[in-house]
Every structure is written in structure tokens, then in C-alpha cells.
Design an enzyme around this catalytic site. Sequence first.
Site, PDB file in Angstrom:
ATOM      1  N   ASP A 325       0.863  -1.181   0.000  1.00 35.74           N
ATOM      2  CA  ASP A 325       0.000   0.000   0.000  1.00 35.74           C
ATOM      3  C   ASP A 325       0.900   1.232   0.000  1.00 35.74           C
ATOM      4  O   ASP A 325       2.118   1.140   0.121  1.00 35.74           O
ATOM      5  CB  ASP A 325      -0.929  -0.019   1.207  1.00 35.74           C
ATOM      6  N   GLU A 520     -10.073   7.024   3.955  1.00 33.43           N
ATOM      7  CA  GLU A 520      -9.280   6.472   5.048  1.00 33.43           C
ATOM      8  C   GLU A 520      -8.689   7.565   5.934  1.00 33.43           C
ATOM      9  O   GLU A 520      -8.402   8.663   5.490  1.00 33.43           O
ATOM     10  CB  GLU A 520      -8.135   5.621   4.478  1.00 33.43           C
TER      11      GLU A 520
END
Length: 817
Positions: A325, A520
Site C-alpha cells: 500500500d 481512510e
Amino acid sequence: MRARIGLVAFLSATMIGATAVAGAPDAPDAPGIANPALWPAARSRGLVNPATEAKITALMAKMSLEEKIGQMIQADIGSIKPEDLRKYPLGSILAGGSSPPLGSPDRSPQGPWVATSRAFAAVANEPRSDHVAIPLMFGIDAVHGNSNVVGATLFPHNIGLGAANDPALMTRIGRATAEETAATGIDWAFGPTLAVPQDDRWGRTYEGYSENPSITARYAGAMIRGLQGKPGKGRIQLGNVAASAKHFLGDGGTKDGIDQGDDQIDEATLIRIHAQGYPPAINAGTMTVMASYSSWNGQKMHGNKSLLTDVLKGRMGFAGFVVGDWNGHGQVPGCSNTDCAIAFNAGLDMAMAPDSWRDLFDNTLKEAKSGVIPMSRIDDAVRRILRVKFALGLFDAARPWEGRAGVLGSSEHRALAREAVAKTLVLLKNDGVLPLKASANVLVAGPGADDISMQSGGWTLSWQGDGNTNADFPNAQSIYSGIAEAMKAGGGSATLSIDGSFSKKPDAAIVVFGERPYAEMRGDVKTLEFQPGDKQALALLKKLRTAGIPTVSVFLSGRPLWVNPELNQSGAFVAAWLPGSEGGGIADVLIGTRDGKPRKDFTGRLSYSWPKTAGQFTLNTGQPGYHPLFAFGYGLSYAKPGKVGMLGEVAGIDPGLANTSQFFAKGKVPAPFAWAPDSGVVPVPVDGPHTQEGAARLIWPAGRSAAVAIKGAALNLTRETNADLVLEMTYRVDAAPTGPVTMGFGGAKVDATAFFAPGPQWRTVRIGLKCLRDRGADMTGVTSLWSLAASAPFTLSVADIHLASDPSGAVCPEAAR
């Protein structure tokens, strides 16, 4: 606690059958899930065959070490140019959530994306004597449609799709998303998310299909097959793209719902709840798996060899490659964004290094030459990456879908999205108000009524989904527009009035409200109370009820929230989640025929339990003491109505806990923050740029220096700083200072004098948190959120101070002397 999932535990674990949804058919992947001994059979699922492996072996024999290391690193298009590939032969590029295509502004349509893809591909594939031509993979967060691209079809976010409980619908959505992604020249969709959120405070809850792993398991393979096609058959030439099952493993179980946090759970729970989506995804042929930011009992996933290598690649038989990520490798202890042999040795095959790629390449090359990263690990990673590129057809010259007209936002895809919206709606309450007669006169109110950005949520044209207007969605329809269309067709009318005002009393009102877009980190909350301390939607509902108007609430949210007061004031209440671009799908269910008969019934059922109090963070089906307001699987319909009585209106938790980013708004400092006492500067209410008394005038006392500050309990803003968030202030200079002005934040003091030049207009300034950190702010415990020190004469009006995700135009002033 062991930091390793043992073989015995996996072989003896109870799999999907134990948590199946009542009445749901068995998943087509069930035989491969129920018997872990069959998992390694996934190696043959379209990725591994002798002919391709021979081609890979021959190609790798020609590659230099530099070219091999390049395959293992991915850069963001915001920090790399096509010509950089001549020196740094990287294997992949991505467009992050807010990264525009080359030479174009944010929110760009199809053309610039295709041009960007071709520009990078031209350099990667050009013949050079010192270069083995290997095609790039271009990835993007196509998480609810190709949602970074203007004009794309936007499907409901996963939380809504989970309520539909329809795997076949998922395959169709996956196929449409793949076509719209391939048409922009992009090869790889970073989805589906297979997290099973267990704490609804988590800001990514809406990316998970359900709190129940059975729904996630049933959807995983269906979505993979939609994106990639049948295992071994899906190629970019056919309009397919690579999928990325994410995030391995357990990011939905972090303590206190903190993004990028720690799963403090035992091995059995990790398997039973969080691992269930991966076997069906692998059996469906997923080409990539993305590692999670999160930790399991203190160990970061990007550095967890027992999970990435022993379990995922070994026991589960995953033959594709593991991608990291966004700078996730840099969070592994002992690593940085620019140096992390630990992650590669643990099993990470490709590091997502958006802005750190150059130094990461150099350091990884050194570690390869020195043997810190064994050549066998490098060759394994490169083989896996090339295996995917061959399977996807990237080595073939033809790309007939790239740039294809009429695909993005096609009528067929929009009809599919509209169908999906109707299937995701969950009717929580209906006191005989719905369906509305199409011949009636309906008032449509609320902040979400005519706001496509709000109905689409995060990961839409920008990372956080903010900063968008309806003009940025040329192929979309707002909820109001869909309702107006249905009413006109039935002989009635719909009037838009955001604040709910009217001159002629309507027959009924539809109020659309809910959460503003977030993604997020910024979406993490500390209470499940909707709009704590700011009950504008509730006030609107009360006003309409007092006027005797039957009212339907359409609630937009990325998670179930405590809305008991709003439920009590509503004749009907619909959980619409984040429906995306097709607002007409809501009208299809709410608006009936001319005489009030249903045109389409509610079929959505809760895939998340609905809380009875604002403190039921970890309320999940099957737990001891399970007592929700509306249980998992709940949902009324026209065919099977139910009654909801008056509900208690005590939230059960301090509403001030919700706020971690808004320091001043609407004329006041919201809890849990406050003006510092005895500052010498007294705030006086004044009109703001848009609202009456929506600002505060700050007047420095004559003849002396003084400071004003906003303070609160310590905030850890490390993640926000790493994510390039900014401190944003909207203000007006009423009397310019004659001396220096110092702005403070978290112990940092910067020279802000230049911000306060004379001028009556409202203006906005953004200061990057990284700038403030570099000027001395301790981001691990910020208690002073904003301060100004100056001498009279100085008068300032402040309308808004908050943390924002848009770094454009941010400045970095010098440290104050």
C-alpha cells in the site's frame, strides 16, 4: 501470542459454513474454501502454465539486476515522468486518489488518462540496446467504478452492495468497472476490498461488504471474475483488468477502529473473521493481493513473512504477486519509505513507493548486490510480476479497449448502477408514508438532495471525495433529479428546497442528509452519533413534522450511525448508503404509481448491525450480548411491513469525542476544543462569508501584545502529517497589523505576517502539516491546535479553521524568530 498462523490451525479452522447468512445459497467457491488442503490448486487458476513459465525464464535471463529491481517498485504519476523510466526501469505506475493525469488538472476526462498511459508505455517498450522492453502495469483505485475519471459510472460503495446480497450483481459490476478502466488505458483496479469491519468507527467501513465474513466470501470470487474474466481467459484485449484483493490481512479488526492500527486478536479470530475472502479470491484467479497497513499483535503486515509468504503464497497457493500500500513498507520497524529490505524478504513483491521510488530503487539495488535481499527472493518476485503481465496480455501489442469511445458512463453501465442502487436501499421505518404517489407534489430538501459528490462519498475524483461539484459529474444524476423525473412522468411535481422552506404546502417531503465525503484516516470517528453538536438535519425534520408534512428521510452514510432522534421525526427512513452516480435508483423505489402502488419494492437487508446507542462501536452479529436497534439482515419492504415505535434519544456517549479535525466553524469552537482562557483577545460574533454570525471577530487590546489560541486534549496527527493534510484557515483582515504576527500549532511557531495584508475580502490559507512538523511541531501530541500572537492594532475575523485533505496551494512560512 504467536506471530505466526500455524498449519494445524489453518487445517482445523472452521470455514465459511459456520457463518453463512441464513437463507443464502452456498457460494460457488465453497468446496475450495471448506477444504484448505485444496487451496494450492489455485496455482493453476490461469496464472501458472509451463509455456508461460518458459517465456518468463528466458526473459529473466536477459534482464539486468537493475531491471529486476525496477519491476519490484511502483511510482505515482504525480512524482515520475515517462523519461525517468530510461534510468529507472520501473515495473509499474499508479494514479493515487488525487493524482491527475500528465499535464491535466484534477477531475480529468478519458482523453488525458489514455494519453498518460501511452506516454509511459512508449518509453517502457521502446527498443534500446541496454534495455529489455517489459510493459508497465498502470494501477488506479477503481473501487466503485473507475471513480477517479470524470464521466465514469459510479456504483454504490461496498457497504451498500453488501446489503443487496447478490453475488451475480457483483460480477456484472466488476465487468463494467473493468471495461471503463481498460478504456482509459489503465490495466489494474485496486479492488475488491475484502476487509470485514468489526468497529464502525473505522473510516473505511464503507469499503467492506459486511461485518459478516460469509457475505465477503461470497462476493470475493464474484467480483474478481467480473474484473478479470474467467481464470486464464481474462486479458486486457477483452476489456478485463487485473484485480487486487485487499488488504491482507485483518485491517477491518484494528483496535478502536483506528486506520492503519493493530489487530489485537487471536489466531482463530483472524482466520474465522478476516481470512475468509481470500481463498475464494485466489480460486477465482486474482492476479494481485495488496498488503495491509495494519498490524497483527504488533507486527506490521508489510513485514510479516509468516502471513505473506508461508500462508498466502504457501498454504493458500497464491501464485500472483503481492503489492504494498501507499508507502506501507516505510511503516515496518527498521524501515523507511526509501529503504526496506525487510518487507521484500517477508514476501512483498512490489512496493508502492509513490514519491519515494527513486531512493528506494537505489537502496534496494545496493541491498541486492550485497546479498541483504537474496537473489532467489528477487527472482521469485520478478517471476510473479511477469507471470501476471503475461496472463493479462500486456506483452501483446494490441489494446483495442484503450481509448474506446462510448464505454465510460455508457447507458448500459448506468442502467446497471441504477439497478444496484435500488437493490442496496434498506427500509428501516415506514409509517405508511411510502411509496409516494407519482401524482403528488413533493418537496425535496436537505444537503444531499442535489449533491452528487455527497451521494458518491470518498474515493471519487479525489482521495477524500471532497472538492467536487455537480459539474464534475457529466454522466450522473442527483437524487433530486431522479425524483423530479419520476414525479413528472407520473403527473406530479418535485420542488428542490435545500433548507426545506416552501410557499405552498407540499403533499410530502423527502429529506436527503448524511455524512459528508471522507476516505481512510480522516473518516475515523470516536462516536457513532450522527452530527453530534450540530443537529441541522434534525431541526429540518422537526420543522416539516410541525407543519404536518409526511416526511421521508434518505440517509447517506458510509456506516450505520445512531440516528434515533432523526428516526423519531421521520415518517419513513431509508438507509441509502453511498449510492454513487445514479440518484434515479432511489426514486425507482420511493416513488410509486399515480395511485400510490409500488413500482419496485425494497429488497436490501442490513449487512451491518444498526446501533441502539452511539457507543455500540463493535456491534456484530453472533457476539455475546448482541442487542442492536436493527439486527443484521433487517429490512422492511412494502410486501412485509413492520412497526418502529418511539426510540430513546440518549446517545450514551460524549458527542465531543467525534471531532478531531474541526477547530472553528459556524461561529464557535466545537467540542472537545475551546478558546484558551485569559488570552486577552475576546471573540465577538460577526457574520461569516455565507452564514449569519458564522464567524468570530478577534480584536487585539490596545497598547500591548496578546495571543489567542484554540486548545484541547492531545491529538496524535502523525498519520495526517504523512498523508499531506493541511491546516486550513478562512479569514478576513478588518484592521491590518503594524508588526509581526506569529501563528502557532503543536509547539511550532511560524511567521504569518504576510497572510494579513490589508483587504476586506474573505481569503483562505493552507499550511502543510509536514511544514509545521519541520518547524518544530510535535505531531504525536498536539494540544494547541491554532494560535495567533500579535500587537495592536490588529482586528481579524475568522470563519473556519480545520484540517483539510487538499494540499493544493499550500504554503510553508518560515519559522518565527
